[in-house]
Scaffold this motif. Structure first.
Motif, PDB file in Angstrom:
ATOM      1  N   PRO A 126      -0.517  -5.658   4.905  1.00 44.08           N
ATOM      2  CA  PRO A 126      -1.789  -5.812   4.198  1.00 44.08           C
ATOM      3  C   PRO A 126      -2.395  -4.500   3.716  1.00 44.08           C
ATOM      4  CG  PRO A 126      -1.742  -7.271   6.090  1.00 44.08           C
ATOM      5  CD  PRO A 126      -0.520  -6.396   6.199  1.00 44.08           C
ATOM      6  N   GLY A 127      -2.744  -4.484   2.426  1.00 43.49           N
ATOM      7  CA  GLY A 127      -3.437  -3.354   1.841  1.00 43.49           C
ATOM      8  C   GLY A 127      -2.586  -2.136   1.564  1.00 43.49           C
ATOM      9  N   THR A 128      -1.285  -2.229   1.808  1.00 47.32           N
ATOM     10  CA  THR A 128      -0.414  -1.058   1.699  1.00 47.32           C
ATOM     11  C   THR A 128       0.463  -1.143   0.462  1.00 47.32           C
ATOM     12  OG1 THR A 128      -0.343  -0.887   4.105  1.00 47.32           O
ATOM     13  CG2 THR A 128       1.338   0.300   2.885  1.00 47.32           C
ATOM     14  N   LEU A 129       0.531  -0.060  -0.280  1.00 52.63           N
ATOM     15  CA  LEU A 129       1.423   0.029  -1.438  1.00 52.63           C
ATOM     16  C   LEU A 129       2.853  -0.280  -0.993  1.00 52.63           C
ATOM     17  CD1 LEU A 129       1.302   0.980  -4.494  1.00 52.63           C
ATOM     18  CD2 LEU A 129       2.070   3.211  -3.639  1.00 52.63           C
ATOM     19  N   PRO A 130       3.527  -1.244  -1.599  1.00 52.28           N
ATOM     20  CA  PRO A 130       4.886  -1.585  -1.149  1.00 52.28           C
ATOM     21  C   PRO A 130       5.858  -0.416  -1.295  1.00 52.28           C
ATOM     22  CG  PRO A 130       3.980  -3.339  -2.517  1.00 52.28           C
ATOM     23  CD  PRO A 130       3.049  -2.168  -2.647  1.00 52.28           C
ATOM     24  N   GLY A 131       6.911  -0.467  -0.481  1.00 49.11           N
ATOM     25  CA  GLY A 131       7.949   0.552  -0.538  1.00 49.11           C
ATOM     26  C   GLY A 131       8.259   1.162   0.811  1.00 49.11           C
ATOM     27  N   ASP A 132       7.312   1.102   1.747  1.00 51.59           N
ATOM     28  CA  ASP A 132       7.484   1.804   3.022  1.00 51.59           C
ATOM     29  C   ASP A 132       8.122   0.930   4.096  1.00 51.59           C
ATOM     30  OD1 ASP A 132       5.258   0.109   3.281  1.00 51.59           O
ATOM     31  OD2 ASP A 132       4.415   1.352   4.870  1.00 51.59           O
ATOM     32  N   THR A 133       8.687  -0.222   3.717  1.00 48.26           N
ATOM     33  CA  THR A 133       9.268  -1.152   4.677  1.00 48.26           C
ATOM     34  C   THR A 133      10.730  -1.400   4.324  1.00 48.26           C
ATOM     35  OG1 THR A 133       8.380  -2.972   3.323  1.00 48.26           O
ATOM     36  CG2 THR A 133       7.060  -2.237   5.213  1.00 48.26           C
ATOM     37  N   PHE A 134      10.999  -2.467   3.569  1.00 47.09           N
ATOM     38  CA  PHE A 134      12.338  -2.717   3.024  1.00 47.09           C
ATOM     39  C   PHE A 134      12.191  -3.433   1.691  1.00 47.09           C
ATOM     40  CE2 PHE A 134      11.445  -6.169   6.098  1.00 47.09           C
ATOM     41  CZ  PHE A 134      11.595  -7.306   5.314  1.00 47.09           C
ATOM     42  N   GLY A 135      13.111  -3.139   0.764  1.00 45.31           N
ATOM     43  CA  GLY A 135      13.019  -3.744  -0.552  1.00 45.31           C
ATOM     44  C   GLY A 135      14.246  -3.434  -1.390  1.00 45.31           C
ATOM     45  N   ASP A 169       0.842  -4.791 -15.904  1.00 47.28           N
ATOM     46  CA  ASP A 169       0.689  -3.341 -15.755  1.00 47.28           C
ATOM     47  C   ASP A 169       0.385  -3.006 -14.305  1.00 47.28           C
ATOM     48  OD1 ASP A 169      -2.006  -3.968 -15.366  1.00 47.28           O
ATOM     49  OD2 ASP A 169      -2.625  -3.292 -17.358  1.00 47.28           O
ATOM     50  N   ALA A 170       0.284  -1.726 -14.022  1.00 48.09           N
ATOM     51  CA  ALA A 170       0.150  -1.282 -12.636  1.00 48.09           C
ATOM     52  C   ALA A 170      -1.101  -1.857 -11.978  1.00 48.09           C
ATOM     53  CB  ALA A 170       0.130   0.244 -12.578  1.00 48.09           C
ATOM     54  N   PHE A 171      -2.233  -1.841 -12.672  1.00 54.75           N
ATOM     55  CA  PHE A 171      -3.465  -2.347 -12.072  1.00 54.75           C
ATOM     56  C   PHE A 171      -3.361  -3.847 -11.810  1.00 54.75           C
ATOM     57  CE2 PHE A 171      -7.743  -4.054 -11.981  1.00 54.75           C
ATOM     58  CZ  PHE A 171      -8.418  -3.145 -11.194  1.00 54.75           C
ATOM     59  N   SER A 172      -2.795  -4.585 -12.755  1.00 52.41           N
ATOM     60  CA  SER A 172      -2.673  -6.036 -12.598  1.00 52.41           C
ATOM     61  C   SER A 172      -1.785  -6.384 -11.414  1.00 52.41           C
ATOM     62  CB  SER A 172      -2.106  -6.660 -13.874  1.00 52.41           C
ATOM     63  OG  SER A 172      -2.965  -6.432 -14.974  1.00 52.41           O
ATOM     64  N   ILE A 173      -0.687  -5.658 -11.266  1.00 55.56           N
ATOM     65  CA  ILE A 173       0.206  -5.884 -10.129  1.00 55.56           C
ATOM     66  C   ILE A 173      -0.536  -5.610  -8.822  1.00 55.56           C
ATOM     67  CG2 ILE A 173       2.234  -4.967  -8.924  1.00 55.56           C
ATOM     68  CD1 ILE A 173       3.420  -4.512 -11.801  1.00 55.56           C
ATOM     69  N   GLY A 174      -1.196  -4.469  -8.759  1.00 52.54           N
ATOM     70  CA  GLY A 174      -1.943  -4.123  -7.554  1.00 52.54           C
ATOM     71  C   GLY A 174      -3.012  -5.149  -7.232  1.00 52.54           C
ATOM     72  N   TYR A 178       1.262   4.834  -9.758  1.00 53.22           N
ATOM     73  CA  TYR A 178       1.186   4.242  -8.418  1.00 53.22           C
ATOM     74  C   TYR A 178      -0.224   4.354  -7.844  1.00 53.22           C
ATOM     75  CZ  TYR A 178       6.153   4.769  -9.241  1.00 53.22           C
ATOM     76  OH  TYR A 178       7.397   4.727  -9.817  1.00 53.22           O
ATOM     77  N   VAL A 179      -0.959   5.393  -8.231  1.00 49.39           N
ATOM     78  CA  VAL A 179      -2.374   5.453  -7.868  1.00 49.39           C
ATOM     79  C   VAL A 179      -3.117   4.303  -8.544  1.00 49.39           C
ATOM     80  CG1 VAL A 179      -4.489   6.832  -7.931  1.00 49.39           C
ATOM     81  CG2 VAL A 179      -2.288   7.956  -7.547  1.00 49.39           C
ATOM     82  N   ARG A 180      -2.727   4.005  -9.784  1.00 52.52           N
ATOM     83  CA  ARG A 180      -3.336   2.872 -10.476  1.00 52.52           C
ATOM     84  C   ARG A 180      -3.033   1.558  -9.739  1.00 52.52           C
ATOM     85  NH1 ARG A 180      -7.694   1.476 -13.040  1.00 52.52           N
ATOM     86  NH2 ARG A 180      -7.410   0.163 -14.882  1.00 52.52           N
ATOM     87  N   GLU A 181      -1.836   1.427  -9.177  1.00 48.65           N
ATOM     88  CA  GLU A 181      -1.523   0.247  -8.369  1.00 48.65           C
ATOM     89  C   GLU A 181      -2.450   0.176  -7.146  1.00 48.65           C
ATOM     90  OE1 GLU A 181       2.573  -0.500  -7.285  1.00 48.65           O
ATOM     91  OE2 GLU A 181       3.250  -0.295  -9.368  1.00 48.65           O
ATOM     92  N   ILE A 182      -2.698   1.320  -6.516  1.00 49.25           N
ATOM     93  CA  ILE A 182      -3.603   1.333  -5.365  1.00 49.25           C
ATOM     94  C   ILE A 182      -5.011   0.953  -5.806  1.00 49.25           C
ATOM     95  CG2 ILE A 182      -4.650   2.769  -3.570  1.00 49.25           C
ATOM     96  CD1 ILE A 182      -2.061   4.370  -3.466  1.00 49.25           C
ATOM     97  N   GLU A 183      -5.433   1.421  -6.987  1.00 46.84           N
ATOM     98  CA  GLU A 183      -6.744   1.013  -7.509  1.00 46.84           C
ATOM     99  C   GLU A 183      -6.796  -0.504  -7.692  1.00 46.84           C
ATOM    100  OE1 GLU A 183      -7.893   5.085  -9.983  1.00 46.84           O
ATOM    101  OE2 GLU A 183      -6.940   3.409 -11.031  1.00 46.84           O
ATOM    102  N   GLY A 184      -5.704  -1.092  -8.181  1.00 50.21           N
ATOM    103  CA  GLY A 184      -5.640  -2.542  -8.325  1.00 50.21           C
ATOM    104  C   GLY A 184      -5.678  -3.248  -6.985  1.00 50.21           C
TER     105      GLY A 184
END
Length: 351
Positions: A160-169, A14-19, A67-73
């Motif tokens: 580091p520490g950044t929600l993925p997506g803002d680079t390349f993927g 889930d989102a938290f586990s991934i984060g 995605y906020v839950r991912e940041i919490e994780g």
């Protein structure tokens, strides 16, 4: 031994586990490279506890709670409080104070060169990208491969520490995304561009991604380079907070770090000399046929430099990615440096 190791990290659930997994994997880099930086200290001094930051959080929770839950994780994995990590993820949505050093301002406004190369015949469309950033993050970034309980599997470069997506993927729906930083002066309360970029990794089609970028409640924006495997379509999307211009790509082009569309001629933006130089050099090299030798012939230029090697400012190229977009798959590779090619590679089959 590599001077720029890029560990490969797997996460699922889930989102938290991934984060949480991604936070644990980037915890040392975040503590050592981000927390003590002048950039973070300036953000914390001006914005921690502010009503504006709370407004950004409310907008994010309303629009994309997962995605906020991912940041919490991520925060839990980093062993940091949520506000610290959310503040870091909103760094591009917040104005820096005027008393930070020129070097910090320069790095905050830096970032990236992308190439979009349309398919010819039965061949693949291509997107290639230099990911530029603060020198502190050289050797501290990750390649993350994620199998979420909800949405398509996806992979992304992560700082580091950044929600993925803002680079390349890319994701298993066949979507590729690379990001170019832009700095128009149109910041507004809304959904952070970090979260918007993460949402693209869950999109199942190019048109779905474009609809996300057309939201009118974005706090700031990027230039997004998008490709779709099933159709081999490519799109260049300029999406500052105040608008969105979509251009489907019919001939090879390069993009640096400023808005080029006529629609944004009246929008005040901060343009660094490096961006102007890289745009001019890449355009010239494409016109001269450099792409016949591969995308790296442009992206590894160290004369301008397009490849950020520390000659002209304090930023560095953290990695270079090349995506070959076929109808049924995406073949990808990541170079750690011109002398360390194919540090990572793989094929993602389209589901």
């Amino acid at each position: 031994m590599s001077r720029n190791p890029i560990p490969r990290v797997s996460a699922k659930g889930d989102a938290f586990s991934i984060g949480f997994t991604l936070g644990q994997a980037s915890a040392a880099g975040f503590r050592e490279r981000a927390l003590g930086s002048e950039h973070f200290q300036a953000l914390e001094a001006r914005w921690r506890g502010s009503e504006y930051l709370k407004t950004l959080e409310s907008a994010a929770r309303a629009a994309y709670p997962r995605y906020v839950r991912e940041i919490e994780g991520i925060a839990a994995g980093l062993e940091q409080d949520f506000e610290t990590v959310f503040l870091w993820n909103c760094r591009s949505d917040l104005r820096l104070s005027e008393n930070v050093s020129p070097a910090t301002k320069a790095v905050a406004g830096t970032g990236c060169t992308s190439l979009l190369i349309p398919a010819e015949g039965d061949g693949p469309a291509m997107i290639a990208h230099n990911e530029d950033g603060a020198v502190e993050f050289l050797g501290a970034c990750l390649w993350v491969e994620v199998q979420p309980d909800e949405g398509p599997a996806w992979s992304s470069f992560m700082t580091p520490g950044t929600l993925p997506g803002d680079t390349f993927g890319l994701n298993e729906a066949g979507l590729v995304q690379t990001i170019n930083n832009v700095t128009p002066n149109d910041l507004q309360p809304g959904v952070s561009r970090q979260i918007i970029s993460r949402a693209i990794l869950d999109a199942r089609a190019l048109d779905d991604a474009i609809e996300i970028l057309k939201r009118n409640d974005r706090a700031s924006g990027f230039h997004h380079n998008l490709g779709e495997a099933k159709t081999r379509r490519l799109a260049s999307v300029e999406a500052p907070a105040s608008g969105c211009v979509v251009r489907e790509i019919a001939s090879s082009l390069a993009r640096a770090n400023h808005l080029l569309s006529r629609e944004f001629e009246g929008l005040n933006q901060t343009i660094k000399q490096s961006s102007l130089d890289r745009q001019e050099a890449a355009d010239r090299m494409i016109a001269e046929g450099a792409l016949a030798e591969g995308a790296e012939a442009v992206l590894f230029d160290e004369i301008t430099p397009i490849y950020k090697n520390g000659q002209t400012d304090s930023s560095r190229t953290l990695a270079t990615s090349v995506f070959a977009i076929f109808a049924d798959r995406i073949e990808w590779r990541v170079h750690a440096a011109p002398q360390e090619r194919d540090a990572l590679s793989g094929t993602m089959r389209v589901v």
